[in-house]
Structure formats: C-alpha cells, structure tokens
Design an enzyme around this catalytic site. Structure first.
Site, PDB file in Angstrom:
ATOM      1  N   CYS A 133       0.840  -1.205   0.000  1.00 54.65           N
ATOM      2  CA  CYS A 133       0.000   0.000   0.000  1.00 54.65           C
ATOM      3  C   CYS A 133       0.879   1.261   0.000  1.00 54.65           C
ATOM      4  CB  CYS A 133      -0.899   0.002   1.234  1.00 54.65           C
ATOM      5  SG  CYS A 133      -2.047   1.396   1.226  1.00 54.65           S
ATOM      6  N   CYS A 135      -0.304   4.404   7.145  1.00 56.76           N
ATOM      7  CA  CYS A 135      -0.974   4.164   8.435  1.00 56.76           C
ATOM      8  C   CYS A 135      -0.032   3.372   9.366  1.00 56.76           C
ATOM      9  CB  CYS A 135      -2.266   3.392   8.204  1.00 56.76           C
ATOM     10  SG  CYS A 135      -3.313   4.148   6.936  1.00 56.76           S
ATOM     11  N   CYS A 147      -0.424  -0.408  10.401  1.00 52.47           N
ATOM     12  CA  CYS A 147      -0.777  -1.377   9.365  1.00 52.47           C
ATOM     13  C   CYS A 147       0.446  -2.090   8.796  1.00 52.47           C
ATOM     14  CB  CYS A 147      -1.526  -0.666   8.252  1.00 52.47           C
ATOM     15  SG  CYS A 147      -2.022  -1.780   6.922  1.00 52.47           S
ATOM     16  N   CYS A 152     -16.623  -9.984   4.182  1.00 52.09           N
ATOM     17  CA  CYS A 152     -16.078  -8.640   4.044  1.00 52.09           C
ATOM     18  C   CYS A 152     -14.931  -8.691   3.043  1.00 52.09           C
ATOM     19  CB  CYS A 152     -15.567  -8.144   5.399  1.00 52.09           C
ATOM     20  SG  CYS A 152     -16.826  -8.259   6.685  1.00 52.09           S
ATOM     21  N   CYS A 193     -19.985  -7.080   2.407  1.00 52.95           N
ATOM     22  CA  CYS A 193     -19.494  -5.753   2.767  1.00 52.95           C
ATOM     23  C   CYS A 193     -18.203  -5.514   1.996  1.00 52.95           C
ATOM     24  CB  CYS A 193     -19.220  -5.673   4.258  1.00 52.95           C
ATOM     25  SG  CYS A 193     -18.543  -4.071   4.774  1.00 52.95           S
ATOM     26  N   CYS A 208     -20.456   0.822   8.030  1.00 54.29           N
ATOM     27  CA  CYS A 208     -19.722   0.152   9.096  1.00 54.29           C
ATOM     28  C   CYS A 208     -18.475   0.978   9.361  1.00 54.29           C
ATOM     29  CB  CYS A 208     -19.337  -1.258   8.645  1.00 54.29           C
ATOM     30  SG  CYS A 208     -18.269  -2.117   9.809  1.00 54.29           S
ATOM     31  N   ARG A 220     -18.801  -4.991  17.083  1.00 51.28           N
ATOM     32  CA  ARG A 220     -18.023  -6.187  16.712  1.00 51.28           C
ATOM     33  C   ARG A 220     -16.649  -6.156  17.362  1.00 51.28           C
ATOM     34  NH1 ARG A 220     -17.766  -5.538  11.408  1.00 51.28           N
ATOM     35  NH2 ARG A 220     -19.915  -6.234  11.448  1.00 51.28           N
TER      36      ARG A 220
HETATM   37  S1  SF4 Z   1      -4.730   0.753   6.619  1.00 52.39           S
HETATM   38 FE1  SF4 Z   1      -3.032  -0.249   5.529  1.00 52.39          FE
HETATM   39  S2  SF4 Z   1      -3.855  -0.973   3.559  1.00 52.39           S
HETATM   40 FE2  SF4 Z   1      -5.344   0.523   4.424  1.00 52.39          FE
HETATM   41  S3  SF4 Z   1      -4.728   2.512   3.548  1.00 52.39           S
HETATM   42 FE3  SF4 Z   1      -3.645   2.358   5.503  1.00 52.39          FE
HETATM   43  S4  SF4 Z   1      -1.657   1.442   5.001  1.00 52.39           S
HETATM   44 FE4  SF4 Z   1      -3.017   1.069   3.235  1.00 52.39          FE
END
Ligand code: SF4
Length: 424
Positions: free
Chosen positions: A65, A69, A72, A109, A142, A202, A272
């Site tokens: 990605c 974040c 993540c 999901c 979802c 959600c 959840r």
């Molecule tokens: S949570 Fe992870 S996969 Fe989703 S946008 Fe952020 S870095 Fe990318």
C-alpha cells in the site's frame, strides 16, 4: 454503582451517555470489571439477545500500500513478513466466501489494501460481488476498499453490496499522529458517501495505539454521530516491521472496559470485536461476548486468529448462539429504516444484515483506510505459528510496553493467497 445503573437505564432507552459517564467507565478499576460487564451485558441482551453474528474476512489484495498508516502491516515501508498478492479472481473470492459461510458466517467482508479503488477496481469488485451472491445464497457482502470517489458507493450498491466499511480509527485530534497520507476528514467523507448511497455503513476504531481515554471517547462519540449500523472495535496488533510494533499497552480488563463504553454509547448498534481479540483479550474473550454481538470468524487479513471451530465452541460454552441467516441482526427500529442501508439480515425489504466489520483496513476488518485490529503481523517468514492457547496461558495480565511480542502475533500463512485451506 450509580454510574452503571444510570448507564443501563440510558442504554435501554437509547439515550446517549455524557462524555463524563463514558470516561468514568474507562476509569473503573479492575476490581469492578465484572460489574461493568454485567451492566453493559444487560444493554447488549436487551437489543441483541444472545445472538452472535459471525463475519468472515477475505483479503482481496494484500500488501504494497502507498499509504502510511502506522498500525498497518501493509503500509508503505512495512517490513512485516506478510503475504503480498494482487487481486483475487471472482471465483477465488467466492470459494473463500463459501468456506466462511460453511463455518457459520453470514457476512463476508471483501477487503483490499490501497488508498482507494480505481473505477476499474470497482468493476472488478462488482464482478466479484455478483459471483459471490450467485454462488452463495443469502450471503451479505461488505466492501472495504479505502477512500471512495464520487459515484463509487452507488456502483457498489448497484452491484449488490450490502455494506461498506471504513473506520475512523482514532480521534480527529490524534489522527495526524498515525497517518499523514490522508486525513480524518477524508475518512468521514467516505463513511458519509456509503451512507448516502444506501449502503449499510460500518465504521469503527482501533484501541491501543497510545491514545488517551479522551481520544477513545471522542472517536466513539464521533462514530455515534455518523450513525453507522456497525462499529468494529479493533485492538492494535503491534506487528514487527511497523512503527507501532512496541505499542503493547492493553490488558484484557482494559479491552473489556473499552467494549463496555462502546456498548453504552452505541446500545442498539452492532458492536463487533475485530482484530486483536485473541492477542489482547486472550482467555477473557468469552466475557467480551456479553458486550459485543458480533465477531470475525477465523483469520484476519494478514494475521491468524484462533481456529473457527474454537470460535464456535467459545460462543456455545459462554451460553450464546450463532446468528442464523434468517435472523435480523439489528433491532426492528434500525433494521426497518432506510431501504438499503438498514441492516438486519435479510429483512424482506432489503436491509442488509447488520454491518460489517472491516475498516478500510483495520485488522479486524482490514486496514485502516483499512482498520486495525487484526490485520497484519510481522513474524519472520520462517517462524512457526505460535500455539495461541499456550501463549495465552503464559501471558502476564499486565501489558509490557516497549517489548515486541512475536509469541502472540502470527502472520497469516493460510487461506487466500496461499495453497492452504483457511481455518474457518
Ligand atoms: S490501513 Fe493499511 S492498507 Fe489501508 S490505507 Fe492504511 S496502510 Fe493502506
């Protein structure tokens, strides 16, 4: 305790607690944790009985990605040894969905890493939704694909999606500390787009990222204002190879207080337990069923959960029952609202079923544009998956801040993206 009596009364009336009351729940002592669970459990049983809705995650596209974040394992610069693969084909996703449904799930999901879908991605996911619905009667779907552009929510709805997940994750005030490549406002905008398109919204949070009690209360009150049908509560899985790898600051009792607070603020909403359930609640997982009415079955996006069979046994042993496809998830007043977004599991009028769990990518639900609780992980590729039960027994109740716990976090090495069967 007067506080708890007041909160039960308010929860039964669907009345919002004050911020001070929500903060007071988080401030209760471990000695009082059973009283807190018993009180919030009354509210849970009033609106949802003893039903537990099972949701099943399918990681449609894993890793790589461009977003940052911090929580993540799929983020830009992550060195977590997770599975990385591009889009699953519709038949592959449908096969995965069938495994989840066979294990008792009523919702699947579909989660993909990334900032948000291109129009071509929406075409791809639309074809997948149609295939899954054609081949698996009665399933709720979802989508959790990140930030949505104009018109994309409508297209997903037309393709048959019941719900869309995108988590707020944390308070607006601290959002910039965990992600710099998109904003809190971007997230709110996507939840609103999903809602406006008639999808069941959600949206949830990730606890355990170093936030304050005030931050937790802020994000839960913000969620309540957005009025989603479901709220996934993720507990950070600190993956090695991510900036939050050493952020171990949750105890099982703290997790129960957080879930109770969410239940009091969102009494009639599907709450959840998402990613991090096994890692942070450990042997106290069954108590959390008195607070939440929904969990994910089996594995998460990039990390392993306890076996689906163990989930089912836990539900039965705790005196709860798996919600069937013919049962409506949400209370009548919610299921009946909005023609498309109401959720409730297949009410005739077309409500979906109660909202899903992903998070635009939380772990539980995916990532954080994709959620948080359960996603990724970082255990060296060659490391064997830890024995979760043994790890739970050996784990001290006190959090250990600053030390990695590879014994508790196992990277997913089975199910989608591998040749091995899932553990649903
Ligand atoms: S949570 Fe992870 S996969 Fe989703 S946008 Fe952020 S870095 Fe990318």
């Amino acid at each position: 305790m007067d506080l708890l009596n007041t909160l039960v009364d308010k929860g039964l009336r669907r009345e919002l607690p004050t911020r001070e009351e929500a903060l007071a729940v988080l401030a209760t002592s471990d000695d009082d944790v059973l009283d807190v669970v018993a009180a919030a459990g009354k509210v849970r049983r009033h609106w949802f009985g003893r039903r537990v809705k099972l949701n099943y995650l399918i990681n449609m596209k894993s890793g790589l990605c461009p977003e940052d974040c911090s929580y993540c394992s799929q983020r830009l610069g992550s060195t977590a040894g997770i599975l990385k693969y591009t889009w699953l084909k519709p038949d592959e996703a449908s096969e995965a969905a069938a495994a989840g449904l066979a294990g008792g799930a009523k919702r699947v999901c579909l989660v993909a890493s990334g900032r948000g879908p291109t129009d071509r991605d929406v075409d791809r996911v639309s074809a997948t939704i149609k295939t899954i619905k054609d081949q698996n009667e009665g399933v709720e779907v979802c989508a959790c694909l990140g930030l949505l552009s104009e018109g994309q929510a409508e297209r997903l709805r037309e393709a048959g999606a019941d719900a869309y997940n995108h988590n707020l994750n944390t308070s607006e005030a601290t959002y910039g500390d965990i992600t710099t490549t998109h904003t809190y406002a971007d997230r709110v905008d996507t939840v609103r787009k999903a809602h406006a398109a008639g999808l069941s919204a959600c949206s949830g949070l990730i606890a355990g990222m170093g936030e304050s009690d005030e931050d937790l209360v802020d994000v839960v009150f913000s969620l309540r204002e957005l009025d989603p049908d479901s709220v996934p509560v993720n507990f950070l899985i600190p993956f090695e190879g991510t900036p939050l790898a050493k952020e171990w600051n949750l105890t099982p009792q703290r997790c129960l207080r957080i879930l109770a607070m969410v239940r009091f603020v969102c009494p009639d909403i599907e709450v959840r337990i998402a990613g991090g359930r096994e890692v942070h609640l450990r042997t106290l997982q069954p108590l959390a069923l008195h607070l939440a009415n929904s969990i994910f079955l089996g594995d998460y996006l990039t990390s392993e959960g306890q076996a689906g069979k163990a989930d089912l046994e836990m539900i039965a042993d705790a005196g709860f029952e798996v919600e069937g496809t013919g049962e409506v998830t949400l209370p009548e007043h919610r299921a009946a609202r909005a023609g498309g977004g109401g959720c409730g599991s297949h009410a005739e009028a077309g409500g979906c079923g109660g909202s899903a769990g992903c998070g635009s990518h939380d772990e539980g639900g995916a990532c954080g544009s994709h959620g948080g609780g359960g996603v990724c992980g970082s255990v060296p590729a060659a490391a064997p998956a830890p024995d979760k039960a043994a790890a739970a027994v050996a784990t001290a109740a006190e959090p250990v801040v600053g030390e990695a716990r590879p014994d508790l976090v196992a990277v997913r090495r089975r199910g989608t993206g591998t040749d091995l069967a899932p553990n649903a």
